[in-house]
Write a protein that holds these residues in place. Structure first.
Motif, mmCIF file in Angstrom:
data_model
loop_
_atom_site.group_PDB
_atom_site.id
_atom_site.type_symbol
_atom_site.label_atom_id
_atom_site.label_comp_id
_atom_site.label_asym_id
_atom_site.label_seq_id
_atom_site.Cartn_x
_atom_site.Cartn_y
_atom_site.Cartn_z
ATOM 1 N N ALA A 239 24.113 0.141 -2.999
ATOM 2 C CA ALA A 239 25.115 1.037 -2.427
ATOM 3 C C ALA A 239 24.475 2.311 -1.884
ATOM 4 C CB ALA A 239 26.173 1.377 -3.474
ATOM 5 N N ASP A 240 23.416 2.792 -2.519
ATOM 6 C CA ASP A 240 22.704 3.967 -2.009
ATOM 7 C C ASP A 240 21.972 3.659 -0.710
ATOM 8 O OD1 ASP A 240 23.564 5.533 -4.081
ATOM 9 O OD2 ASP A 240 21.712 5.328 -5.260
ATOM 10 N N ALA A 241 21.415 2.467 -0.595
ATOM 11 C CA ALA A 241 20.641 2.103 0.591
ATOM 12 C C ALA A 241 21.523 1.649 1.756
ATOM 13 C CB ALA A 241 19.646 1.000 0.242
ATOM 14 N N HIS A 242 22.655 1.036 1.456
ATOM 15 C CA HIS A 242 23.538 0.490 2.498
ATOM 16 C C HIS A 242 24.908 1.154 2.364
ATOM 17 C CE1 HIS A 242 20.535 -2.595 3.344
ATOM 18 N NE2 HIS A 242 20.410 -2.712 2.035
ATOM 19 N N HIS A 243 25.113 2.233 3.093
ATOM 20 C CA HIS A 243 26.311 3.057 2.939
ATOM 21 C C HIS A 243 27.580 2.399 3.479
ATOM 22 C CE1 HIS A 243 23.788 6.287 1.575
ATOM 23 N NE2 HIS A 243 23.018 6.140 2.647
ATOM 24 N N ARG A 244 27.439 1.412 4.358
ATOM 25 C CA ARG A 244 28.614 0.763 4.939
ATOM 26 C C ARG A 244 29.146 -0.368 4.073
ATOM 27 N NH1 ARG A 244 27.502 -0.926 10.794
ATOM 28 N NH2 ARG A 244 29.697 -1.427 10.610
ATOM 29 N N LEU A 245 28.494 -0.642 2.977
ATOM 30 C CA LEU A 245 28.910 -1.720 2.080
ATOM 31 C C LEU A 245 30.223 -1.344 1.410
ATOM 32 C CD1 LEU A 245 27.874 -4.438 0.936
ATOM 33 C CD2 LEU A 245 26.874 -3.139 -0.924
ATOM 34 N N GLU A 246 31.215 -2.236 1.510
ATOM 35 C CA GLU A 246 32.532 -1.949 0.941
ATOM 36 C C GLU A 246 33.008 -3.008 -0.045
ATOM 37 O OE1 GLU A 246 35.232 -1.588 4.160
ATOM 38 O OE2 GLU A 246 34.242 0.176 4.996
ATOM 39 N N LEU A 247 32.647 -4.263 0.204
ATOM 40 C CA LEU A 247 33.151 -5.381 -0.589
ATOM 41 C C LEU A 247 31.984 -6.234 -1.063
ATOM 42 C CD1 LEU A 247 35.506 -7.293 -1.534
ATOM 43 C CD2 LEU A 247 35.317 -8.369 0.708
ATOM 44 N N VAL A 248 31.988 -6.580 -2.333
ATOM 45 C CA VAL A 248 30.956 -7.439 -2.906
ATOM 46 C C VAL A 248 31.659 -8.573 -3.647
ATOM 47 C CG1 VAL A 248 29.028 -7.583 -4.526
ATOM 48 C CG2 VAL A 248 29.361 -5.510 -3.183
ATOM 49 N N TRP A 249 31.257 -9.804 -3.346
ATOM 50 C CA TRP A 249 31.772 -10.967 -4.062
ATOM 51 C C TRP A 249 30.840 -11.280 -5.215
ATOM 52 C CZ3 TRP A 249 31.746 -12.679 1.455
ATOM 53 C CH2 TRP A 249 32.973 -12.475 2.048
ATOM 54 N N ALA A 250 31.401 -11.676 -6.336
ATOM 55 C CA ALA A 250 30.609 -11.997 -7.520
ATOM 56 C C ALA A 250 31.238 -13.177 -8.231
ATOM 57 C CB ALA A 250 30.537 -10.789 -8.454
ATOM 58 N N ASP A 251 30.449 -13.797 -9.122
ATOM 59 C CA ASP A 251 30.983 -14.901 -9.906
ATOM 60 C C ASP A 251 31.615 -14.359 -11.183
ATOM 61 O OD1 ASP A 251 28.728 -14.172 -11.268
ATOM 62 O OD2 ASP A 251 27.833 -16.148 -11.310
ATOM 63 N N GLY A 252 32.048 -15.245 -12.033
ATOM 64 C CA GLY A 252 32.743 -14.853 -13.249
ATOM 65 C C GLY A 252 31.899 -14.088 -14.252
ATOM 66 N N GLY A 253 30.576 -14.070 -14.092
ATOM 67 C CA GLY A 253 29.701 -13.338 -15.005
ATOM 68 C C GLY A 253 29.743 -11.835 -14.827
ATOM 69 N N CYS A 254 30.390 -11.366 -13.769
ATOM 70 C CA CYS A 254 30.434 -9.925 -13.481
ATOM 71 C C CYS A 254 31.816 -9.333 -13.689
ATOM 72 C CB CYS A 254 29.972 -9.675 -12.048
ATOM 73 S SG CYS A 254 28.249 -10.045 -11.762
ATOM 74 N N THR A 255 32.593 -9.893 -14.581
ATOM 75 C CA THR A 255 33.938 -9.386 -14.827
ATOM 76 C C THR A 255 33.889 -8.225 -15.816
ATOM 77 O OG1 THR A 255 34.220 -11.018 -16.569
ATOM 78 C CG2 THR A 255 35.026 -11.613 -14.378
ATOM 79 N N GLY A 256 35.044 -7.753 -16.194
ATOM 80 C CA GLY A 256 35.140 -6.703 -17.207
ATOM 81 C C GLY A 256 35.055 -5.312 -16.617
ATOM 82 N N SER A 257 34.366 -4.430 -17.319
ATOM 83 C CA SER A 257 34.307 -3.020 -16.924
ATOM 84 C C SER A 257 33.488 -2.795 -15.659
ATOM 85 C CB SER A 257 33.719 -2.188 -18.063
ATOM 86 O OG SER A 257 32.389 -2.587 -18.322
ATOM 87 N N LEU A 258 32.711 -3.788 -15.225
ATOM 88 C CA LEU A 258 31.902 -3.646 -14.018
ATOM 89 C C LEU A 258 32.777 -3.485 -12.779
ATOM 90 C CD1 LEU A 258 29.074 -3.619 -12.778
ATOM 91 C CD2 LEU A 258 29.240 -6.090 -12.578
ATOM 92 N N VAL A 259 33.925 -4.148 -12.747
ATOM 93 C CA VAL A 259 34.836 -4.054 -11.608
ATOM 94 C C VAL A 259 35.333 -2.614 -11.457
ATOM 95 C CG1 VAL A 259 37.009 -4.890 -10.634
ATOM 96 C CG2 VAL A 259 35.505 -6.469 -11.850
ATOM 97 N N ALA A 260 35.747 -2.016 -12.551
ATOM 98 C CA ALA A 260 36.218 -0.624 -12.509
ATOM 99 C C ALA A 260 35.076 0.333 -12.203
ATOM 100 C CB ALA A 260 36.881 -0.264 -13.839
ATOM 101 N N HIS A 261 33.894 0.079 -12.744
ATOM 102 C CA HIS A 261 32.731 0.932 -12.488
ATOM 103 C C HIS A 261 32.374 0.943 -11.002
ATOM 104 C CE1 HIS A 261 28.747 2.714 -12.825
ATOM 105 N NE2 HIS A 261 28.275 1.671 -12.159
ATOM 106 N N CYS A 262 32.399 -0.225 -10.375
ATOM 107 C CA CYS A 262 32.081 -0.302 -8.953
ATOM 108 C C CYS A 262 33.093 0.454 -8.112
ATOM 109 C CB CYS A 262 32.029 -1.760 -8.498
ATOM 110 S SG CYS A 262 30.579 -2.630 -9.077
ATOM 111 N N LEU A 263 34.353 0.357 -8.471
ATOM 112 C CA LEU A 263 35.395 1.022 -7.697
ATOM 113 C C LEU A 263 35.335 2.535 -7.853
ATOM 114 C CD1 LEU A 263 37.704 0.398 -5.797
ATOM 115 C CD2 LEU A 263 39.218 0.298 -7.766
#
Length: 165
Positions: A65-89
Motif C-alpha cells: 500500500a505504501d508503494a502502490h498508492h492507487r491500490l484500493e481493492l485486494v482479493w484474498a482467500d479464507g486464510g485472511c479473515t478476521g481482524s485483518l479485514v478491519a485493519h486493512c480498511l
C-alpha cells in the motif's frame, strides 16, 4: 490478489527461517505474494513456513500500500479473515474482499480471482530456480522471485495478439 505458497527449503537455508507448515506438510519457507489483475508481482515476502497468512499479510499489505498508492481493492482467500479485514480498511484504506469457496466444489478448483495468483505460482515453478528455496537468507529468496518476473513479462510482450499472425 494476495496468497501464499509453501516451498521446500534446501539444507543451506538457515534453520531460523525454515520451519514446518502443518497445512501443506512442507518443511521450508512460505512465499506471500501480492499480484495485480494481470498477474504481475506487486510485492513478495518470504517467511518461515509456519507463519500464518494473516500475520504476514498485515506486513506485506502495508508495504504494498505504501508503494502502490492507487491500490484500493485486494482479493484474498479464507486464510485472511478476521481482524485483518478491519485493519486493512481503517489503517491502509484498502478493501480486503474474501473470495469464498462454494460448498458444491470438490478437490482443488481455482476459485474466481484466485487463478490470477495461482498462475504466478505456476510460472515460478516453471522458472526452475524458485522451485525449491536454495537461498541462505529470506531477502535473497525474495530477490529470486522478483528475478523471475522479467521472463514472464517479456513472454507476454513477445506473444502475438489474437488474430495477428
Amino acid at each position: 490478489m494476495i496468497d501464499s505458497q509453501s516451498v521446500k527449503a534446501d539444507a543451506v537455508a538457515g534453520t531460523d527461517s525454515r520451519r514446518f507448515d502443518g497445512g501443506t506438510l512442507v518443511n521450508g519457507r512460505k512465499r506471500h505474494v501480492v499480484v495485480d489483475t494481470l498477474g504481475l508481482l506487486l510485492g513478495v515476502m518470504v517467511t518461515a513456513a509456519d507463519t500464518g497468512d494473516r500475520t504476514a499479510a498485515r506486513v506485506l499489505l502495508g508495504q504494498v500500500a505504501d508503494a502502490h498508492h492507487r491500490l484500493e481493492l485486494v482479493w484474498a482467500d479464507g486464510g485472511c479473515t478476521g481482524s485483518l479485514v478491519a485493519h486493512c480498511l481503517t489503517t491502509l484504506a484498502l478493501v480486503l474482499a474474501i473470495v469464498k469457496r462454494n460448498n458444491d466444489m470438490r478437490g482443488f478448483t481455482a476459485l474466481p480471482k484466485r487463478w490470477i495468483v495461482e498462475r504466478l505460482f505456476a510460472h515460478l515453478m516453471r522458472s526452475r530456480r524458485p522451485v525449491r528455496d536454495f537461498e541462505r537468507r529470506t531477502a535473497s529468496a525474495e530477490a529470486m522471485v522478483y528475478w523471475s518476473m522479467p521472463q514472464l513479462m517479456t513472454r507476454r510482450c513477445a506473444r502475438p495478439a489474437p488474430g495477428r499472425e
